[in-house]
Design an enzyme around this catalytic site. Structure first.
Site: not given
Length: 277
Positions: A2-3
């Site tokens: 997750p960015e």
DNA sequence: AGCTCAACCTGGCTGC
DNA sequence: TGCAGCCAGGTTGAGC
């Protein structure tokens, strides 16, 4: 995984299933995450309505009646919507039931977190971990010339590399390790350049690139929204085509020079030594 | 104040 | 096949 784009796409994917719904149960399989999951969470949340889901940086904010639940996915966290009766998989750390619907947090490495900010603690902007966060890349503070101005101002006198400066998220949030390399390639800036030595004109290129790269990734993720709501199989990683990330030794897609990999601040950085000056 | 680095935790891959 | 060693999308907090 997750960015910012992945978190944003997660938000878009789960919100239609949860907003306006009443939470019926919290099941903690393993509460030893980045910080311990609050003991009182089950008692606090039961029978509360999830009014909305927002994002701040890489945090998801679930607005309930008496406060906000914050979820961060760390390095390996994934949120999925499933039917309650579906078997809970290995590494599901916590799940939230809304009637027959279950929101499950899968996180092998346990760097994610589930936290609670009650209404009595004031607006969620006061949440301690938000204090050092930069502005949102798609909000007005970063729009137009504002982004370049901010990046430029805040970097004067700084000796850290521009890669680490961006990644820290202290000026603009959401640029993680993959998109940081991609952003600097897009802007044609060498990641080793000290942040304080970059001109305003070059920061304007970086600001534009931040928005372009993140926007593209969100769009790419949007096409795989179903991954977040289907029960079977693992949600695939984002099929974002990177120009430099994880392409060490491979030819630059623009000039064919081999992509270099270096370590900065304990993280890998990839760049084209010919294109990025 | 700002910089560097260890730490949190687990799995997967590489190389011997 | 086994195993040691290294790497991985994030972030905090200690120490200088």
């Amino acid at each position: 995984m997750p960015e910012l784009p992945e978190v944003e796409v997660t938000k878009l994917g789960i919100a239609p299933y949860l907003e306006g719904k009443t939470l019926t149960e919290v099941i903690v399989h393993d509460g030893r995450l980045r910080w311990p999951v609050p003991e009182h969470l089950q008692k606090t949340l039961r029978n509360q309505i999830c009014h909305s889901i927002q994002r701040r940086g890489k945090y998801l904010l679930f607005q309930f009646d008496t406060g906000v639940m914050l979820i961060h996915l760390g390095m390996t966290g994934v949120l999925r919507i499933q039917k309650k009766q579906e078997e809970s998989k290995k590494y599901n750390r916590i799940e939230f039931h809304f009637g027959e619907t279950a929101l499950r947090m899968h996180d092998p490495r346990k760097f994610g977190s589930v936290l609670w900010h009650s209404e009595e603690q004031g607006p969620v902007e006061n949440f301690p971990l938000f204090k050092k966060l930069g502005v949102e890349p798609f909000e007005s503070e970063f729009a137009g010339a504002n982004g370049a101005q901010l990046l430029y101002e805040r970097s004067r006198g700084r000796t850290i590399s521009v890669k680490q400066y961006l990644l820290a998220g202290e000026v603009v949030v959401g640029v993680g390790n993959i998109y940081c390399s991609e952003t600097l390639f897009e802007a044609k800036i060498n990641p080793k350049t000290p942040a304080g030595k970059i001109s305003k004109v070059r920061y304007a290129r970086i600001a534009t690139a931040v928005q372009l790269i993140l926007k593209k990734a969100i769009k790419a993720g949007g096409s795989s929204l179903k991954d977040f709501v289907h029960s079977d199989g693992e949600p695939g990683h984002f099929m974002v085509l990177t120009k430099v990330y994880d392409r060490s030794g491979l030819p630059c897609k623009e000039c064919h020079t081999p992509i270099k990999q270096i370590t900065q601040g304990q993280r890998s950085t990839y760049y084209c030594p010919a294109c990025q000056k």
